[in-house]
Design a protein around this motif. Structure first.
Motif, short mmCIF file in Angstrom:
data_model
loop_
_atom_site.label_atom_id
_atom_site.label_comp_id
_atom_site.label_asym_id
_atom_site.label_seq_id
_atom_site.Cartn_x
_atom_site.Cartn_y
_atom_site.Cartn_z
N ASN A 6 1.42 -1.13 0.03
CA ASN A 6 0.00 0.09 -0.37
C ASN A 6 1.28 1.22 0.12
O ASN A 6 1.98 1.05 0.00
CB ASN A 6 -0.87 0.03 1.16
N ALA A 7 0.10 2.29 0.08
CA ALA A 7 0.83 3.74 -0.11
C ALA A 7 1.85 3.81 0.94
O ALA A 7 2.62 4.56 0.99
CB ALA A 7 -0.10 5.06 0.02
N ASP A 8 1.36 2.92 2.22
CA ASP A 8 2.07 3.68 3.61
C ASP A 8 3.56 2.89 3.42
O ASP A 8 4.49 3.38 3.86
CB ASP A 8 1.31 3.89 5.27
N ASP A 9 3.15 1.80 3.17
CA ASP A 9 4.86 0.52 2.71
C ASP A 9 5.93 1.55 1.79
O ASP A 9 6.97 1.66 2.00
CB ASP A 9 4.34 -0.55 2.28
N TYR A 10 4.79 2.05 0.87
CA TYR A 10 5.74 2.65 -0.42
C TYR A 10 6.34 3.02 0.08
O TYR A 10 7.67 4.13 0.35
CB TYR A 10 5.39 3.13 -1.32
N ALA A 11 5.86 4.67 0.87
CA ALA A 11 6.52 5.57 1.81
C ALA A 11 7.08 5.71 2.91
O ALA A 11 8.53 6.08 2.97
CB ALA A 11 4.96 7.30 2.12
N HIS A 12 7.14 4.39 3.62
CA HIS A 12 8.17 3.80 4.91
C HIS A 12 8.72 3.60 3.78
O HIS A 12 10.65 3.97 4.08
CB HIS A 12 7.26 2.33 5.42
N ARG B 188 10.27 4.53 0.48
CA ARG B 188 11.29 5.51 0.75
C ARG B 188 12.37 6.42 1.70
O ARG B 188 12.99 6.80 1.46
CB ARG B 188 10.20 6.33 -0.39
#
Length: 87
Positions: A2-8, A10
């Motif tokens: 999900n987007a949170d995992d992706y941001a984390h 990064r």
């Protein structure tokens, strides 16, 4: 993913980049002014300053990507890897 995992992920990547730049900057800092050749010393100073600027820019990006009010901890696996590398 999900987007949170992706941001984390990064942010972890940026932290890793900061650690690598810090290690390189320390290496060049130790060499400043050590050479009897002025041109070599000048190039070392430029490299050292370039690494400092890069660290500052990455830190700025990391600060922008970190959600406000959230002092996020580094992924334990990444922290362990950095410790093993001595960074």
């Amino acid at each position: 993913m999900n987007a949170d995992d992706y941001a984390h992920g990064r942010r972890d990547g940026l932290r890793l980049a900061l650690a690598i730049l810090a290690a390189e900057e320390a290496k060049w800092a130790a060499l400043l002014g050590e050479s009897p050749v002025w041109r070599t010393n000048q190039l070392r100073e430029v490299r050292h300053k370039t690494l400092q600027v890069a660290q500052k820019r990455i830190q700025t990006i990391l600060n922008r990507l970190t959600p406000k009010g959230e002092a996020e901890d580094m992924d334990p696996e990444l922290a362990s890897a950095l410790d093993k590398l001595g960074l």
